[in-house]
Design a protein around this motif. Structure first.
Motif, PDB file in Angstrom:
ATOM      1  N   PRO A 115       0.838  -1.201   0.000  1.00  0.00           N
ATOM      2  CA  PRO A 115       0.000   0.000   0.000  1.00  0.00           C
ATOM      3  C   PRO A 115       0.875   1.254   0.000  1.00  0.00           C
ATOM      4  CG  PRO A 115      -0.717  -1.550   1.683  1.00  0.00           C
ATOM      5  CD  PRO A 115       0.595  -2.051   1.171  1.00  0.00           C
ATOM      6  N   LEU A 116       0.362   2.291  -0.640  1.00  0.00           N
ATOM      7  CA  LEU A 116       1.083   3.567  -0.655  1.00  0.00           C
ATOM      8  C   LEU A 116       0.971   4.269   0.699  1.00  0.00           C
ATOM      9  CD1 LEU A 116      -0.103   4.931  -4.121  1.00  0.00           C
ATOM     10  CD2 LEU A 116       2.120   3.905  -3.584  1.00  0.00           C
ATOM     11  N   VAL A 238       7.203  -0.255 -11.715  1.00  0.00           N
ATOM     12  CA  VAL A 238       6.518   0.703 -10.834  1.00  0.00           C
ATOM     13  C   VAL A 238       6.446   0.136  -9.419  1.00  0.00           C
ATOM     14  CG1 VAL A 238       4.361   1.932 -10.386  1.00  0.00           C
ATOM     15  CG2 VAL A 238       5.188   1.682 -12.742  1.00  0.00           C
ATOM     16  N   GLN A 239       6.114  -1.134  -9.307  1.00  0.00           N
ATOM     17  CA  GLN A 239       6.021  -1.761  -7.983  1.00  0.00           C
ATOM     18  C   GLN A 239       7.358  -1.718  -7.266  1.00  0.00           C
ATOM     19  OE1 GLN A 239       3.840  -5.431  -7.739  1.00  0.00           O
ATOM     20  NE2 GLN A 239       5.106  -6.217  -6.084  1.00  0.00           N
ATOM     21  N   ARG A 240       8.443  -2.006  -7.968  1.00  0.00           N
ATOM     22  CA  ARG A 240       9.758  -1.982  -7.336  1.00  0.00           C
ATOM     23  C   ARG A 240      10.133  -0.576  -6.894  1.00  0.00           C
ATOM     24  NH1 ARG A 240      12.831  -6.267 -11.429  1.00  0.00           N
ATOM     25  NH2 ARG A 240      12.222  -8.160 -10.296  1.00  0.00           N
ATOM     26  N   ALA A 241       9.755   0.417  -7.684  1.00  0.00           N
ATOM     27  CA  ALA A 241      10.028   1.801  -7.284  1.00  0.00           C
ATOM     28  C   ALA A 241       9.250   2.153  -6.017  1.00  0.00           C
ATOM     29  CB  ALA A 241       9.658   2.752  -8.427  1.00  0.00           C
ATOM     30  N   ARG A 247      10.701   1.520   1.636  1.00  0.00           N
ATOM     31  CA  ARG A 247      11.848   1.157   2.491  1.00  0.00           C
ATOM     32  C   ARG A 247      12.647   2.375   2.922  1.00  0.00           C
ATOM     33  NH1 ARG A 247      12.445  -2.946  -1.462  1.00  0.00           N
ATOM     34  NH2 ARG A 247      14.112  -1.726  -2.427  1.00  0.00           N
ATOM     35  N   SER A 248      12.780   3.335   2.044  1.00  0.00           N
ATOM     36  CA  SER A 248      13.593   4.520   2.353  1.00  0.00           C
ATOM     37  C   SER A 248      12.892   5.507   3.276  1.00  0.00           C
ATOM     38  CB  SER A 248      13.984   5.235   1.059  1.00  0.00           C
ATOM     39  OG  SER A 248      12.848   5.847   0.459  1.00  0.00           O
ATOM     40  N   GLY A 249      11.584   5.315   3.487  1.00  0.00           N
ATOM     41  CA  GLY A 249      10.821   6.257   4.304  1.00  0.00           C
ATOM     42  C   GLY A 249      10.256   7.423   3.511  1.00  0.00           C
TER      43      GLY A 249
END
Length: 259
Positions: A115-116, A238-241, A247-249
């Motif tokens: 989820p975004l 897109v999903q990997r981005a 992960r980066s916050g």
């Protein structure tokens, strides 16, 4: 005089090597067509003539930074929310940002994990309303004096129907219309989502006339939704981005920025 044979072959090899090193610079980006969805602040917010800002605009730019081979176009062009959903289902554009998953939509789009964000739903009341609301039972007890305004074409009418026992008016087609209905006394509460509620209230011109009640009445995850016609390899990029931004916050920072 021309180059001798060995020299010509060396020149050709050098030129071929240069071509092999150049494709990233010459490659055209993969373009994904999107739109700015009307009435979805803080996802998309009007910011003067011909300019749109907001949570989703920032998210598209963040994805492009993570994967420079992707380009989202169209986020400066407005489209009514219902039409935006319809056009994704009919493959007229490629993606929608921060969409709540429903069974019907899951049949029409591909939802990307994770989820975004998580949106929370709160009640807005008139500034002088003495009601103290902690849960939906408190609203039910108000009977005909507890009409909840919501928006046609959004997921909130379905949400309230599932909760049950509530007086609901979902005739309005935009959140700003419902704010003004609330101020005019044509409903007791307006159920709307955060983040971005304070800014939305101010831009609607009703600051000081309404207040946000503190209880979170519901919360929901929202996702990047993509058309079923989009190449699965592109959807994976897109999903990997999105995963990297999570992960980066960076996703959390974007949500905080527009809260």
């Amino acid at each position: 005089m021309g180059l001798k044979a060995p020299a010509r072959w060396q020149a050709r090899l050098l030129f071929s090597g240069a071509l092999l090193c150049a494709p990233l610079a010459w490659a055209q980006p993969t373009v994904l067509k999107v739109v700015a969805q009307e009435g979805t602040e803080p996802k998309f917010i009007p910011a003067g003539i011909g300019r749109v800002v907001g949570l989703c605009v920032d998210l598209y730019r963040a994805i492009e930074r993570v994967d420079p081979g992707l380009q989202f176009v169209g986020d400066q062009q407005w489209l009514p929310l219902l039409r935006a959903h319809s056009e994704l289902a009919t493959h007229q554009h490629d993606a929608l940002c921060a969409v709540q998953r429903t069974d019907e939509r899951a049949r029409q789009y591909v939802f990307l994990d994770p989820p975004l964000f998580q949106f929370r739903y709160q009640l807005i009341a008139r500034a002088d309303d003495p009601a103290v609301i902690a849960n939906w039972d408190d609203v039910r007890k108000l009977g005909t004096q507890g009409v909840v305004l919501t928006n046609r074409g959004y997921t909130t009418p379905e949400m309230l129907e599932r909760i049950g026992g509530l007086r609901v008016d979902s005739s309005a087609t935009s959140p700003s219309i419902n704010l003004h209905k609330l101020v005019a006394g044509r409903g007791r509460f307006f159920l709307h989502r955060a983040p971005g509620m304070q800014g939305f209230i101010a831009r609607a011109g009703v600051a000081g006339k309404v207040k946000i009640l503190p209880a979170v009445m519901a919360s929901t995850d929202v996702y990047m939704a993509m058309g079923t016609h989009v190449d699965p390899a592109v959807r994976l990029r897109v999903q990997r981005a999105v995963e990297q931004l999570d992960r980066s916050g960076e996703l959390a920072k974007l949500l905080k920025k527009w809260d």
